[in-house]
Scaffold this active site. Structure first.
Site, PDB file in Angstrom:
ATOM      1  N   ASN A 104       0.806  -1.154   0.077  1.00 48.83           N
ATOM      2  CA  ASN A 104       0.120  -0.088   0.213  1.00 48.83           C
ATOM      3  C   ASN A 104       0.924   1.265  -0.019  1.00 48.83           C
ATOM      4  OD1 ASN A 104      -2.430   1.447   0.455  1.00 48.83           O
ATOM      5  ND2 ASN A 104      -2.127   1.773   2.216  1.00 48.83           N
ATOM      6  N   HIS A 106       0.802   5.060   1.684  1.00 47.15           N
ATOM      7  CA  HIS A 106      -0.007   5.828   2.685  1.00 47.15           C
ATOM      8  C   HIS A 106       0.640   7.171   2.617  1.00 47.15           C
ATOM      9  CE1 HIS A 106      -2.085   6.623   6.013  1.00 47.15           C
ATOM     10  NE2 HIS A 106      -1.030   7.076   6.670  1.00 47.15           N
ATOM     11  N   SER A 133       4.764   6.720   2.497  1.00 47.28           N
ATOM     12  CA  SER A 133       5.550   5.207   2.809  1.00 47.28           C
ATOM     13  C   SER A 133       4.693   4.324   1.628  1.00 47.28           C
ATOM     14  CB  SER A 133       5.166   5.166   4.052  1.00 47.28           C
ATOM     15  OG  SER A 133       5.636   6.199   4.745  1.00 47.28           O
ATOM     16  N   ASP A 142      -2.218   0.247   8.469  1.00 48.99           N
ATOM     17  CA  ASP A 142      -1.005   1.097   8.223  1.00 48.99           C
ATOM     18  C   ASP A 142       0.338   0.694   9.315  1.00 48.99           C
ATOM     19  OD1 ASP A 142      -2.345   2.507   6.203  1.00 48.99           O
ATOM     20  OD2 ASP A 142      -3.087   3.914   7.744  1.00 48.99           O
TER      21      ASP A 142
END
Length: 185
Positions: A104, A106, A133, A142
């Site tokens: 992912n 972020h 990130s 996260d």
């Protein structure tokens, strides 16, 4: 040697998906999927001949939605999932089945500012630097291992919107580079 097949999940316009497609190195995008059938990113992907999957979980529930999504990803031969503006939380069971194979992007320098409103929170805290990130997705929001980060200075006159625009530009350079390194490991 065949390239790794990546499936991209999005919920909106898909600017990070576009960057991942346009800067693909060491991987091919086998499918773009969305929980929003009208997401603009789907039309862009279709226009480039990329397979798409769209289904709203409304009315069918999270479990049925995730089963259909997973069936589509597996049928497309997806090996790695890249979340790119995908605004749904995946179930622990889904994440468990794809453990270590979901990444992912972020919009903060994790572990700072997990969740939403990252830009407003960084400005309110008086931070000098914000950023983005790329991380491994785990059951913790996260919370997975960070694979790479990009820093963006916070200017004195920044608003959450102006900062978001600069962080998004950094994401477009960082995400494809980190995904290429991730699939090559």
């Amino acid at each position: 040697m065949t390239e790794c097949k990546v499936g991209i999940l999005l919920s909106g316009r898909g600017s990070n998906m576009m960057a991942l497609v346009e800067q693909a190195h060491g991987y091919t995008v086998a499918m773009v999927a969305s929980d929003k059938p009208a997401a603009a990113g789907l039309a862009w992907a279709r226009g480039r001949g990329i397979a798409t999957f769209a289904l709203s979980p409304k009315g069918i529930g999270k479990a049925a939605y995730e089963r259909a999504l997973e069936d589509a990803l597996r049928e497309a031969g997806v090996e790695i999932i890249a979340l790119a503006g995908y605004m749904r939380l995946l179930s622990d069971a889904f994440v468990g089945r794809w453990r270590g194979r979901i990444v992912n992007i972020h919009p903060s320098l994790l572990p700072k500012y997990k969740g939403l409103d990252t830009h407003a929170r960084a400005i309110a805290a008086g931070d000098a630097i914000a950023g983005c990130s790329v991380h491994i997705v785990t059951e913790e929001l996260d919370g997975g291992d960070v694979l790479g980060q990009g820093e963006v200075p916070i200017e004195p006159d920044d608003t959450p919107d102006t900062l978001a625009a600069r962080v998004l530009a950094a994401e477009h350079g960082l995400y494809p580079r980190i995904l290429s390194a991730f699939v090559a490991r």
